[in-house]
Design a protein around this motif. Sequence first.
Motif, PDB file in Angstrom:
ATOM      1  N   LEU A 238       0.835  -1.206   0.000  1.00 16.12           N
ATOM      2  CA  LEU A 238       0.000   0.000   0.000  1.00 16.12           C
ATOM      3  C   LEU A 238       0.871   1.257   0.000  1.00 16.12           C
ATOM      4  O   LEU A 238       0.532   2.254  -0.641  1.00 16.12           O
ATOM      5  CB  LEU A 238      -0.947  -0.008   1.212  1.00 16.12           C
ATOM      6  CG  LEU A 238      -2.053  -1.070   1.144  1.00 16.12           C
ATOM      7  CD1 LEU A 238      -2.820  -1.122   2.455  1.00 16.12           C
ATOM      8  CD2 LEU A 238      -3.020  -0.808  -0.019  1.00 16.12           C
ATOM      9  N   SER A 239       1.998   1.192   0.697  1.00 19.60           N
ATOM     10  CA  SER A 239       2.927   2.336   0.685  1.00 19.60           C
ATOM     11  C   SER A 239       3.537   2.506  -0.703  1.00 19.60           C
ATOM     12  O   SER A 239       3.714   3.625  -1.192  1.00 19.60           O
ATOM     13  CB  SER A 239       4.055   2.127   1.694  1.00 19.60           C
ATOM     14  OG  SER A 239       3.510   1.987   2.973  1.00 19.60           O
ATOM     15  N   LEU A 240       3.878   1.389  -1.323  1.00 23.82           N
ATOM     16  CA  LEU A 240       4.453   1.472  -2.673  1.00 23.82           C
ATOM     17  C   LEU A 240       3.426   2.003  -3.676  1.00 23.82           C
ATOM     18  O   LEU A 240       3.775   2.723  -4.608  1.00 23.82           O
ATOM     19  CB  LEU A 240       4.970   0.101  -3.107  1.00 23.82           C
ATOM     20  CG  LEU A 240       6.273  -0.327  -2.423  1.00 23.82           C
ATOM     21  CD1 LEU A 240       6.556  -1.794  -2.663  1.00 23.82           C
ATOM     22  CD2 LEU A 240       7.450   0.505  -2.896  1.00 23.82           C
ATOM     23  N   ILE A 241       2.171   1.648  -3.472  1.00 23.90           N
ATOM     24  CA  ILE A 241       1.116   2.170  -4.354  1.00 23.90           C
ATOM     25  C   ILE A 241       1.032   3.693  -4.196  1.00 23.90           C
ATOM     26  O   ILE A 241       0.962   4.430  -5.187  1.00 23.90           O
ATOM     27  CB  ILE A 241      -0.244   1.482  -4.058  1.00 23.90           C
ATOM     28  CG1 ILE A 241      -0.196   0.016  -4.518  1.00 23.90           C
ATOM     29  CG2 ILE A 241      -1.406   2.224  -4.739  1.00 23.90           C
ATOM     30  CD1 ILE A 241      -1.364  -0.840  -4.058  1.00 23.90           C
TER      31      ILE A 241
ATOM     32  N   GLU B 142      16.674  -9.017  15.123  1.00 22.46           N
ATOM     33  CA  GLU B 142      17.915  -8.923  14.364  1.00 22.46           C
ATOM     34  C   GLU B 142      17.673  -8.667  12.878  1.00 22.46           C
ATOM     35  O   GLU B 142      18.450  -8.012  12.230  1.00 22.46           O
ATOM     36  CB  GLU B 142      18.711 -10.221  14.498  1.00 22.46           C
ATOM     37  CG  GLU B 142      19.552 -10.248  15.768  1.00 22.46           C
ATOM     38  CD  GLU B 142      20.187 -11.594  15.961  1.00 22.46           C
ATOM     39  OE1 GLU B 142      20.375 -12.305  14.973  1.00 22.46           O
ATOM     40  OE2 GLU B 142      20.462 -11.930  17.117  1.00 22.46           O
ATOM     41  N   GLN B 143      16.598  -9.211  12.359  1.00 17.77           N
ATOM     42  CA  GLN B 143      16.464  -9.199  10.911  1.00 17.77           C
ATOM     43  C   GLN B 143      15.534  -8.140  10.341  1.00 17.77           C
ATOM     44  O   GLN B 143      15.544  -7.891   9.158  1.00 17.77           O
ATOM     45  CB  GLN B 143      15.979 -10.571  10.440  1.00 17.77           C
ATOM     46  CG  GLN B 143      17.045 -11.609  10.641  1.00 17.77           C
ATOM     47  CD  GLN B 143      16.695 -12.872   9.912  1.00 17.77           C
ATOM     48  OE1 GLN B 143      16.142 -12.829   8.834  1.00 17.77           O
ATOM     49  NE2 GLN B 143      17.005 -13.986  10.505  1.00 17.77           N
ATOM     50  N   ILE B 144      14.730  -7.525  11.184  1.00 14.56           N
ATOM     51  CA  ILE B 144      13.790  -6.547  10.652  1.00 14.56           C
ATOM     52  C   ILE B 144      14.489  -5.197  10.520  1.00 14.56           C
ATOM     53  O   ILE B 144      15.101  -4.728  11.460  1.00 14.56           O
ATOM     54  CB  ILE B 144      12.564  -6.424  11.581  1.00 14.56           C
ATOM     55  CG1 ILE B 144      11.854  -7.774  11.662  1.00 14.56           C
ATOM     56  CG2 ILE B 144      11.618  -5.363  11.080  1.00 14.56           C
ATOM     57  CD1 ILE B 144      10.662  -7.775  12.564  1.00 14.56           C
ATOM     58  N   PRO B 145      14.393  -4.600   9.345  1.00 13.77           N
ATOM     59  CA  PRO B 145      15.024  -3.282   9.223  1.00 13.77           C
ATOM     60  C   PRO B 145      14.296  -2.275  10.104  1.00 13.77           C
ATOM     61  O   PRO B 145      13.114  -2.430  10.404  1.00 13.77           O
ATOM     62  CB  PRO B 145      14.856  -2.957   7.740  1.00 13.77           C
ATOM     63  CG  PRO B 145      13.733  -3.811   7.266  1.00 13.77           C
ATOM     64  CD  PRO B 145      13.722  -5.028   8.129  1.00 13.77           C
ATOM     65  N   ALA B 146      15.000  -1.234  10.543  1.00 11.69           N
ATOM     66  CA  ALA B 146      14.386  -0.238  11.421  1.00 11.69           C
ATOM     67  C   ALA B 146      13.361   0.595  10.658  1.00 11.69           C
ATOM     68  O   ALA B 146      12.323   0.963  11.184  1.00 11.69           O
ATOM     69  CB  ALA B 146      15.461   0.654  12.007  1.00 11.69           C
ATOM     70  N   VAL B 147      13.687   0.883   9.417  1.00 12.32           N
ATOM     71  CA  VAL B 147      12.800   1.697   8.580  1.00 12.32           C
ATOM     72  C   VAL B 147      12.786   1.094   7.179  1.00 12.32           C
ATOM     73  O   VAL B 147      13.806   0.594   6.709  1.00 12.32           O
ATOM     74  CB  VAL B 147      13.324   3.152   8.472  1.00 12.32           C
ATOM     75  CG1 VAL B 147      12.415   3.993   7.587  1.00 12.32           C
ATOM     76  CG2 VAL B 147      13.467   3.793   9.845  1.00 12.32           C
ATOM     77  N   ILE B 148      11.620   1.110   6.562  1.00 16.44           N
ATOM     78  CA  ILE B 148      11.564   0.723   5.151  1.00 16.44           C
ATOM     79  C   ILE B 148      11.416   2.008   4.335  1.00 16.44           C
ATOM     80  O   ILE B 148      10.503   2.800   4.584  1.00 16.44           O
ATOM     81  CB  ILE B 148      10.375  -0.226   4.879  1.00 16.44           C
ATOM     82  CG1 ILE B 148      10.606  -1.576   5.570  1.00 16.44           C
ATOM     83  CG2 ILE B 148      10.186  -0.440   3.374  1.00 16.44           C
ATOM     84  CD1 ILE B 148       9.434  -2.531   5.488  1.00 16.44           C
ATOM     85  N   TYR B 149      12.311   2.193   3.401  1.00 16.40           N
ATOM     86  CA  TYR B 149      12.265   3.395   2.573  1.00 16.40           C
ATOM     87  C   TYR B 149      11.509   3.064   1.290  1.00 16.40           C
ATOM     88  O   TYR B 149      12.086   2.592   0.310  1.00 16.40           O
ATOM     89  CB  TYR B 149      13.689   3.891   2.278  1.00 16.40           C
ATOM     90  CG  TYR B 149      14.387   4.320   3.550  1.00 16.40           C
ATOM     91  CD1 TYR B 149      14.141   5.574   4.104  1.00 16.40           C
ATOM     92  CD2 TYR B 149      15.249   3.456   4.228  1.00 16.40           C
ATOM     93  CE1 TYR B 149      14.741   5.964   5.294  1.00 16.40           C
ATOM     94  CE2 TYR B 149      15.856   3.836   5.414  1.00 16.40           C
ATOM     95  CZ  TYR B 149      15.598   5.094   5.944  1.00 16.40           C
ATOM     96  OH  TYR B 149      16.179   5.464   7.126  1.00 16.40           O
ATOM     97  N   ALA B 150      10.196   3.293   1.326  1.00 13.84           N
ATOM     98  CA  ALA B 150       9.339   2.850   0.226  1.00 13.84           C
ATOM     99  C   ALA B 150       9.673   3.552  -1.091  1.00 13.84           C
ATOM    100  O   ALA B 150       9.650   2.927  -2.158  1.00 13.84           O
ATOM    101  CB  ALA B 150       7.878   3.076   0.586  1.00 13.84           C
TER     102      ALA B 150
END
Length: 355
Positions: free
Chosen positions: A64-67, A267-275
């Motif tokens: 939805l963010s990418l949209i 450990e594996q989840i990024p802190a922020v997703i830069y859409a």
Amino acid sequence: MSAESNSFPLCGGIVHTLVQSGTTNSQSSSLAPIIVNGKGADFKCEKTIKARIKKKIVTQKLILSLIDVAIKKKDKESVKKYWNTYYCLDKPVTDAKRLYGKYCKNRICTVCSGNRKAELINKYLPIINQWEEPHFVTLTIKSVSKNKLPLMMRNILVGLNRIIAKNKKRSQRGKGKKLMGIRSLECNFNPINKTYNPHFHLIVPDKETADILVDEWLVYSNKKGFWASKKAQDKQKIYDNEKCLVEVIKYGSKIITVPKENESHLEQIPAVIYANALHNILVSMNGLRLFERFGFNANFKPKTTHEIVLRNYEILKYNPSIGDWEDDNNNSTCNFKLPDNWNHLLEFNIDLELE
Ligand SMILES: [Zn+2]
């Protein structure tokens, strides 16, 4: 091969609520027979189904963010693609034993990339296991701005292909080594410098191939003005072939790696997703082969379409508000709850601006 045909391996597990009621409810008895493709996923295996619903939840929230990003950029083609991903495996069908559905097959979709990952491991791991001394190689260049990214993606692909072709010709004249291996094209985003770093990950059969690739990459890329520094390139002996192969085939989906159940989520989840940056990377990869083998052929089994007719089945429907597939009576099927840190990331930590 269809994404469906790459179902997860069989494993023991739950007796599902749906398994108990599935073939006897009103919906299945009133439906006409249907044809489904592929082997489907093991619906009785709790691990398999929960892994799949988790990917579905994460992908649908992120998409939805990418949209939003694509609409803002008036990129209609991407908007259409992203909506396809939104509806990936949205209305799966089950005969209470296996789960069948329509997959979007887009690179950003973690549901589909999970299938693809399984397919590539089955294909290439037996080959890599036969190699004498497999090496992992990273070839990269100086990071670039978003405007230069699409061209640079193509440039480095051309560059690597030229190095491979040159060595092939040399070996045909009996003057050198024919290079072989597998390679994937990836790209990272640096939010501090707002730059993109396209790079290759390769697995090659021996140290000599790794040395040739790094040496020739430095010469080629600096001649072309891509400014590859020696210390940014990497080559190392592989001790765990499977782990390394998984790393190499993550490619486009790396930014939203879904952790396995038994691994630390933190450990594996990024802190922020830069859409916005993710969208730029995906667009720059359009039409490019992200994963390829070179220098060898393998006798892979031909793709076969596996069709079966289902007479007793149930159509499920994904409900985004609960993050689960529901049956006709609105019973949820997976009883899966996305971990809080994932919820937090997808709710609050998607950046729509930076690129
Ligand atoms: Zn998909």
